[in-house]
Enzyme design. Structure first.
Site, PDB file in Angstrom:
ATOM      1  N   SER A  22       0.847  -1.234   0.270  1.00 58.81           N
ATOM      2  CA  SER A  22      -0.258   0.254  -0.420  1.00 58.81           C
ATOM      3  C   SER A  22       1.339   1.647  -0.222  1.00 58.81           C
ATOM      4  O   SER A  22       1.740   1.555  -1.009  1.00 58.81           O
ATOM      5  CB  SER A  22      -0.511  -0.272   1.509  1.00 58.81           C
ATOM      6  N   ASP A  59      -0.807   1.302  -4.590  1.00 58.25           N
ATOM      7  CA  ASP A  59      -1.896   0.117  -5.246  1.00 58.25           C
ATOM      8  C   ASP A  59      -2.926   0.159  -5.547  1.00 58.25           C
ATOM      9  O   ASP A  59      -3.668   0.132  -5.720  1.00 58.25           O
ATOM     10  CB  ASP A  59      -1.242  -1.081  -4.417  1.00 58.25           C
ATOM     11  N   ASP A  95      -5.613   2.167  -4.228  1.00 60.58           N
ATOM     12  CA  ASP A  95      -7.091   1.463  -3.309  1.00 60.58           C
ATOM     13  C   ASP A  95      -7.001   2.743  -2.160  1.00 60.58           C
ATOM     14  O   ASP A  95      -8.415   2.710  -2.461  1.00 60.58           O
ATOM     15  CB  ASP A  95      -6.933   0.536  -2.437  1.00 60.58           C
TER      16      ASP A  95
END
Length: 615
Positions: free
Chosen positions: A174, A328, A330
């Site tokens: 992340s 990533d 998200d």
């Protein structure tokens, strides 16, 4: 590993390590974990390098490498990369993670075959780790669908559902620093693994000895690993675009993927729906796991600092909004211009409230809402979202532990057809049924649509936020944390949780604590007595939520306390709420609340430091 043979053998290595424990140079837990790597045959290829470290008495480093068996936290297994060690991400722990996922799936399902999807981000070693994971899953007899190029985490979640897979894995850490990587495990729903599956997987990880492994290229030739890419990614982007609620597209903006994969998802979705005025911030577009052009090389869109390079360009080009996705893709952060022409960084709570308000208004306008529809948020996300949702006569489900996997679980438990929006304060947002993890792309789509609509009214996102404060009360939220690294840090985090639970503070600044909701003991205790007032049944987790009141004003404050599930930190979330008599009082109310909270935060950090000094 081609290492020169060390001068010591396994018995001598253990003697040296045992002596280091006695001399407090190595933790007991590190010794116990290291013992397996020193003596068991599956670690033979790592033993020369390990023995050399022991011979060199590099016990600080060895404690970092072995103080724990890296657990499945709120975001899977995540941590420092190193050549070896049970507490770090390396070739062996990645292989063990994939093995644990496959072995548990086969045991749970009773099947010897199945389907898996694997993707990776742009981090250092991510492609190599993804190939190892695919080779292990294929070695277990699963057909693996493997993204050839770096992709976003929500695309992996989408692929699991779209391809009818039984499990999935995403190689990412992340928004962590360049030194880190990780392994996120997914179940057939497309959501991250939940209890009891997470413990079942980690049990298999602990028991891993010889791990089945096939050659990646051979497995591709034999069809055991099937390469996928744009055909699945295109379906994903189409599914995100279908969440559009507006045709307004006149907006000048700047998007940065912070050297991650967001250009392949967020930016392409915005282009697909014809937000032509949103341009890329090219200095941060190259996929690069060192994050060279991000301040401090920390690509977390929750940090004000990451936006500074883009702000300089945005001020020159006249951009009205800046969007940033983490590596990533998200999570999605936003900066927007205020009335003075300065860029203001919105918090995850503010973005979540704006997006919840946006979608509920749109759904009311097109008569597609019923009282059975629901919005989901975690217990450390702003109460403003609950207020907005109730006003729209829609259910709010807000008693979830931290972790987007619990929002995904709630979607399926309550029925995805009635799901409207899910959010958590750490810049996580989801809408639609196409995946089961947070997605920067859908959040960017809605943020741009809302900003473009407000622009036609001569307003900005900040103006709309102020309108929400006048309607529902002023809400100020934020987070501070204490970093506690390694085995000693783990002890400190436990000390702090014990202190907050057993001898909590009575007062901080102008605020007096009145009660605490303990999600581990499942009880609400009155303060300062710290005696049980009532009990509850769920959710259960290591979280404390304190209630506090100001003696001098009608201000209510909550303080959430929890150890991070992904980083070596203990986190503190604060939530302040104050009534706003009218729009003319808002500026004064904001200033008063901010002053009280600043004093409260300083008192909190002082209490933490004092507690650690006396423990």
């Amino acid at each position: 590993m081609n290492q020169p043979s060390p001068a010591i053998n396994s018995e001598q290595a253990l003697d040296l390590a045992r002596n280091a424990v006695t001399e407090k140079q190595l933790s007991e837990s590190a010794f116990e974990n290291m013992k397996r790597w020193v003596t068991e045959p599956q670690y033979a290829s790592y033993q020369p390098a390990l023995f050399q470290l022991i011979e060199d008495k590099a016990f600080d480093k060895l404690d970092t490498y072995f103080w724990e068996v890296i657990p499945f936290g709120t975001g899977g297994r995540r941590g420092l990369m190193s050549e070896l060690g049970s507490a770090t991400i390396n070739e062996r722990t990645i292989a063990e993670s994939a093995h644990g996922l496959a072995a548990y799936y086969k045991k749970f399902s009773g099947q010897e075959t199945g389907k898996a999807a694997i993707a990776h981000d742009s981090r250092i070693n991510s492609p190599e780790f993804a190939r190892i994971a695919a080779s292990v899953l294929a070695g277990h007899g699963l057909t693996v669908y493997f993204f050839e190029t770096a992709r976003s985490t929500p695309e992996l979640s989408f692929a699991v559902r779209h391809l009818g897979c039984d499990v999935g894995a995403m190689i990412t850490a992340s928004h962590n620093p360049p030194s880190d990587n990780g392994f996120k495990a997914y179940w057939s729903t497309g959501g991250q693994v939940l209890p009891p599956h997470d413990q079942g997987i980690i049990d298999e990880v602990y028991q891993a000895t010889d791990i089945p492994l096939v050659d990646f290229d051979t497995a591709v030739q034999e069809g055991k690993i099937q390469l996928i890419d744009e055909e699945v990614a295109g379906e994903y982007r189409k599914s995100v675009a279908e969440q559009s609620h507006s045709s307004h597209r006149e907006l000048k903006g700047l998007f940065t993927p912070l050297h991650g994969v967001g250009e392949t998802s967020v930016f392409q979705v915005l282009q697909h729906v014809e937000f032509r005025g949103v341009e890329r911030f090219t200095p941060q577009c190259e996929q690069n796991g060192n994050f060279p052009n991000v301040p401090d090389q920390l690509p977390n869109p929750e940090r004000d600092e990451v936006y500074q390079p883009a702000i300089e360009q945005a001020l020159q080009t006249g951009a009205e909004i800046i969007l940033a996705s983490d590596p990533d893709a998200d999570r999605m952060g936003v900066c927007v211009k205020n009335d003075a022409g300065e860029f203001v960084h919105l918090t995850g709570n503010q973005i979540g409230a704006l997006l919840a308000d946006y979608v509920l208004k749109k759904r009311i306008e097109n008569s597609s809402l019923t009282p059975e529809h629901f919005v989901v948020e975690t217990i450390v996300t702003t109460p403003l979202i609950a207020a907005i949702t109730r006003k729209a006569n829609v259910r709010i489900i807000n008693n979830l532990l931290v972790g987007f996997k619990y929002i995904a679980e709630t979607m399926d438990a309550e029925g995805p057809d009635k799901f409207v929006f899910g959010t958590e304060e750490s810049l996580g947002y989801l809408a639609g049924k196409y995946c089961r993890d947070k997605d920067a792309a859908v959040a960017a789509l809605w943020a741009c649509e809302l900003a473009a609509e407000l622009k036609t009214e001569g307003k900005t996102l900040l103006n709309r936020l102020d309108e929400l404060y006048v309607e529902h009360g002023y809400h100020l939220e934020g987070q501070v944390s204490k970093t506690c690294k390694g085995s000693q840090g783990n002890v400190q985090i436990k000390q702090l949780m014990k202190a907050f639970r057993g001898t909590p503070p009575q007062k901080m600044g102008q605020l007096t604590f009145t009660s605490v909701q303990d999600y581990q003991d499942l009880e609400i205790r009155s303060l300062p007595e710290n005696t049980t007032a009532e009990t509850f049944s769920k959710p259960k987790g290591n979280v404390l939520m304190f209630e506090a009141r100001s003696e001098d004003s009608p201000l209510t404050v909550q303080l959430g306390v929890r150890p991070s599930g992904t980083e070596p930190k203990i986190k503190f979330y604060y939530f302040a709420q104050a009534e706003v008599a009218d729009a003319g009082q808002l500026t004064e109310t904001k200033a008063a609340v901010l002053s009280t909270i600043d004093e409260f935060k300083q008192a909190l950090m002082d209490w933490i430091d004092q507690t650690l000094q006396t423990s």
